[in-house]
Design a protein around this motif. Structure first.
Motif, PDB file in Angstrom:
ATOM      1  N   LEU A   1       0.816  -1.214   0.000  1.00 41.02           N
ATOM      2  CA  LEU A   1       0.000   0.000   0.000  1.00 41.02           C
ATOM      3  C   LEU A   1       0.853   1.269   0.000  1.00 41.02           C
ATOM      4  N   THR A   2       2.168   1.123  -0.170  1.00 41.52           N
ATOM      5  CA  THR A   2       3.082   2.262  -0.171  1.00 41.52           C
ATOM      6  C   THR A   2       3.473   2.617  -1.597  1.00 41.52           C
ATOM      7  N   ASN A   3       3.392   3.895  -1.913  1.00 41.47           N
ATOM      8  CA  ASN A   3       3.747   4.364  -3.251  1.00 41.47           C
ATOM      9  C   ASN A   3       5.253   4.532  -3.407  1.00 41.47           C
ATOM     10  N   LEU A   4       5.713   4.445  -4.639  1.00 38.11           N
ATOM     11  CA  LEU A   4       7.088   4.794  -4.985  1.00 38.11           C
ATOM     12  C   LEU A   4       7.170   6.318  -5.041  1.00 38.11           C
ATOM     13  N   LYS A   5       7.911   6.909  -4.108  1.00 37.72           N
ATOM     14  CA  LYS A   5       7.876   8.358  -3.936  1.00 37.72           C
ATOM     15  C   LYS A   5       9.229   8.984  -4.206  1.00 37.72           C
ATOM     16  N   VAL A   6       9.185  10.254  -4.579  1.00 36.29           N
ATOM     17  CA  VAL A   6      10.377  11.078  -4.674  1.00 36.29           C
ATOM     18  C   VAL A   6       9.997  12.474  -4.200  1.00 36.29           C
ATOM     19  N   GLY A   7      10.907  13.143  -3.505  1.00 37.04           N
ATOM     20  CA  GLY A   7      10.589  14.446  -2.944  1.00 37.04           C
ATOM     21  C   GLY A   7      10.093  14.315  -1.523  1.00 37.04           C
ATOM     22  N   SER A   8       9.693  15.456  -0.936  1.00 35.34           N
ATOM     23  CA  SER A   8       9.222  15.444   0.443  1.00 35.34           C
ATOM     24  C   SER A   8       8.159  16.509   0.638  1.00 35.34           C
TER      25      SER A   8
ATOM     26  N   THR B   1       2.129   6.102  -9.544  1.00 35.70           N
ATOM     27  CA  THR B   1       0.827   6.600  -9.997  1.00 35.70           C
ATOM     28  C   THR B   1       0.965   7.340 -11.321  1.00 35.70           C
ATOM     29  N   LEU B   2       1.966   8.201 -11.430  1.00 31.59           N
ATOM     30  CA  LEU B   2       2.174   8.969 -12.658  1.00 31.59           C
ATOM     31  C   LEU B   2       2.536   8.067 -13.826  1.00 31.59           C
ATOM     32  N   ILE B   3       3.423   7.104 -13.575  1.00 30.17           N
ATOM     33  CA  ILE B   3       3.889   6.229 -14.655  1.00 30.17           C
ATOM     34  C   ILE B   3       2.784   5.309 -15.135  1.00 30.17           C
ATOM     35  N   VAL B   4       2.082   4.662 -14.186  1.00 31.55           N
ATOM     36  CA  VAL B   4       1.042   3.698 -14.569  1.00 31.55           C
ATOM     37  C   VAL B   4      -0.117   4.404 -15.270  1.00 31.55           C
ATOM     38  N   SER B   5      -0.606   5.499 -14.699  1.00 33.05           N
ATOM     39  CA  SER B   5      -1.737   6.205 -15.311  1.00 33.05           C
ATOM     40  C   SER B   5      -1.342   6.768 -16.676  1.00 33.05           C
ATOM     41  N   GLY B   6      -0.139   7.327 -16.774  1.00 36.56           N
ATOM     42  CA  GLY B   6       0.314   7.872 -18.055  1.00 36.56           C
ATOM     43  C   GLY B   6       0.502   6.798 -19.107  1.00 36.56           C
ATOM     44  N   ALA B   7       1.111   5.671 -18.703  1.00 36.80           N
ATOM     45  CA  ALA B   7       1.343   4.578 -19.655  1.00 36.80           C
ATOM     46  C   ALA B   7       0.021   3.991 -20.148  1.00 36.80           C
ATOM     47  N   LEU B   8      -0.935   3.803 -19.236  1.00 35.36           N
ATOM     48  CA  LEU B   8      -2.236   3.266 -19.641  1.00 35.36           C
ATOM     49  C   LEU B   8      -2.967   4.231 -20.564  1.00 35.36           C
ATOM     50  N   GLY B   9      -2.878   5.537 -20.249  1.00 41.52           N
ATOM     51  CA  GLY B   9      -3.512   6.528 -21.112  1.00 41.52           C
ATOM     52  C   GLY B   9      -2.928   6.513 -22.516  1.00 41.52           C
TER      53      GLY B   9
ATOM     54  N   PRO C   1      -5.295   8.632  -3.558  1.00 42.05           N
ATOM     55  CA  PRO C   1      -6.210   9.783  -3.506  1.00 42.05           C
ATOM     56  C   PRO C   1      -5.675  11.004  -4.253  1.00 42.05           C
ATOM     57  N   ASN C   2      -4.354  11.069  -4.429  1.00 38.57           N
ATOM     58  CA  ASN C   2      -3.802  12.190  -5.188  1.00 38.57           C
ATOM     59  C   ASN C   2      -4.327  12.194  -6.619  1.00 38.57           C
ATOM     60  N   LEU C   3      -4.446  11.010  -7.217  1.00 35.60           N
ATOM     61  CA  LEU C   3      -4.950  10.933  -8.584  1.00 35.60           C
ATOM     62  C   LEU C   3      -6.446  11.196  -8.642  1.00 35.60           C
ATOM     63  N   THR C   4      -7.207  10.588  -7.736  1.00 36.70           N
ATOM     64  CA  THR C   4      -8.658  10.783  -7.786  1.00 36.70           C
ATOM     65  C   THR C   4      -9.031  12.233  -7.492  1.00 36.70           C
ATOM     66  N   PHE C   5      -8.299  12.879  -6.571  1.00 37.31           N
ATOM     67  CA  PHE C   5      -8.555  14.294  -6.309  1.00 37.31           C
ATOM     68  C   PHE C   5      -8.152  15.156  -7.503  1.00 37.31           C
ATOM     69  N   ALA C   6      -7.051  14.801  -8.159  1.00 33.27           N
ATOM     70  CA  ALA C   6      -6.631  15.567  -9.334  1.00 33.27           C
ATOM     71  C   ALA C   6      -7.692  15.500 -10.429  1.00 33.27           C
ATOM     72  N   MET C   7      -8.282  14.322 -10.630  1.00 28.99           N
ATOM     73  CA  MET C   7      -9.317  14.179 -11.637  1.00 28.99           C
ATOM     74  C   MET C   7     -10.573  14.945 -11.245  1.00 28.99           C
ATOM     75  N   SER C   8     -10.976  14.852  -9.982  1.00 32.24           N
ATOM     76  CA  SER C   8     -12.210  15.526  -9.554  1.00 32.24           C
ATOM     77  C   SER C   8     -12.031  17.040  -9.564  1.00 32.24           C
TER      78      SER C   8
ATOM     79  N   SER D   1     -16.565  14.462  -2.807  1.00 30.47           N
ATOM     80  CA  SER D   1     -17.330  13.216  -2.876  1.00 30.47           C
ATOM     81  C   SER D   1     -16.969  12.412  -4.119  1.00 30.47           C
ATOM     82  N   LEU D   2     -16.732  13.108  -5.233  1.00 28.06           N
ATOM     83  CA  LEU D   2     -16.400  12.417  -6.476  1.00 28.06           C
ATOM     84  C   LEU D   2     -15.091  11.657  -6.347  1.00 28.06           C
ATOM     85  N   SER D   3     -14.103  12.280  -5.723  1.00 26.72           N
ATOM     86  CA  SER D   3     -12.791  11.645  -5.595  1.00 26.72           C
ATOM     87  C   SER D   3     -12.790  10.544  -4.539  1.00 26.72           C
ATOM     88  N   LEU D   4     -13.402  10.811  -3.390  1.00 22.80           N
ATOM     89  CA  LEU D   4     -13.372   9.832  -2.303  1.00 22.80           C
ATOM     90  C   LEU D   4     -14.181   8.591  -2.623  1.00 22.80           C
ATOM     91  N   ARG D   5     -15.244   8.733  -3.427  1.00 26.34           N
ATOM     92  CA  ARG D   5     -16.042   7.567  -3.796  1.00 26.34           C
ATOM     93  C   ARG D   5     -15.195   6.583  -4.606  1.00 26.34           C
TER      94      ARG D   5
END
Length: 264
Positions: free
Chosen positions: A17-24, A33-41, A143-150, A201-205
């Motif tokens: 449940l831990t993301n591959l992160k960079v930065g702080s 999240t960026l790689i998978v969503s971008g590659a699928l798109g 949630p970063n992706l779902t909030f970005a979309m909403s 609500s759109l993102s959290l659902r």
């Protein structure tokens, strides 16, 4: 943690449940999240563009037939729900439905397959610590992706309000609906609450449903060789969940656009 140490149950769950992160801090980037969503798109919409360029008239076959069915289905939902004629709505609805569906569908891949593959590659190429190689393949559990979309949908909704009603019409609606001009501050407060609640609500659902489904898959994977009797029925049921969540996100977006395009 030593590199050769075996993960216990809690560590196994947390690792998945831990993301591959960079930065702080605020500027932390979830690379998986960026790689998978971008590659699928790129894969899905690139494939649709290629099929569109090769489409033939007459009876469609193969993938052309499948994508035409999807496009017809989404276009019909737009016609039934959106009562304006803005050219943005149908492409937006198609993009949301297809993209959210394929990101959700990554949940059907066995939970250890891609993370273990990434771990093996990282260990054998750069000598990384296997316990610090993370990969979440279901982007909609972030949630970063779902909030970005909403939030994107929210901003487009605001644009639609100004584009269709004009500045005067939109301001009139904000300050006079539903209680009239005499209660303008109350109307404004209600409108702010309504507008803020929509993207939340759109993102959290979407996030909540997909996160729960991913958690169930992880718990089933802990059963080892005994997971098949549970994994297969849950995967079949989850096909309904991933499709339904993509559909709900798309339909709510269309509804919000329709409300932005209509005067109260």
């Amino acid at each position: 943690m030593a590199s050769g140490e075996t993960l216990n149950i809690t560590q196994y769950i947390v690792h998945h449940l831990t993301n591959l992160k960079v930065g702080s801090g605020f500027w932390t980037w979830h690379l998986d999240t960026l790689i998978v969503s971008g590659a699928l798109g790129l894969l899905v919409f690139g494939s649709m563009a290629v099929l569109a360029s090769r489409a033939t008239s007459g009876v469609p076959r193969g993938w052309q037939n499948f994508f035409e069915m999807v496009l017809s289905f989404v276009n019909q939902q737009v016609k039934d729900t959106y009562h304006g004629n803005h050219p943005l709505i149908a492409p937006l609805a198609i993009t949301i439905f297809v993209w959210v569906f394929v990101m959700n569908a990554m949940d059907l891949i066995p939970v250890d397959f891609l993370p273990e593959t990434a771990k093996a590659v990282a260990v054998n190429t750069v000598g990384a610590d296997p316990h610090h190689v993370f990969l979440k393949v279901v982007a909609t559990t972030d949630p970063n992706l779902t909030f970005a979309m909403s939030i994107t949908v929210f901003l487009i909704t605001i644009y639609m309000n100004f584009a269709v009603k004009g500045v005067g019409g939109f301001m009139h609606e904000i300050f006079t609906v539903p209680f009239g001009a005499k209660l303008a501050p109350v109307n404004l407060l209600f409108r702010v609450v309504e507008e803020v609640a929509r993207p939340i609500s759109l993102s959290l659902r979407l996030f909540g449903n997909m996160y729960a489904g991913e958690m169930v898959f992880i718990l089933i994977a802990l059963l080892g060789i005994w997971q098949l009797p549970l994994a297969l029925p849950w995967a079949l049921f989850h096909i309904l969940i991933i499709t339904l969540q993509a559909f709900v996100f798309m339909m709510l977006t269309i509804v919000y656009m329709s409300m932005a395009s209509e005067s109260h």
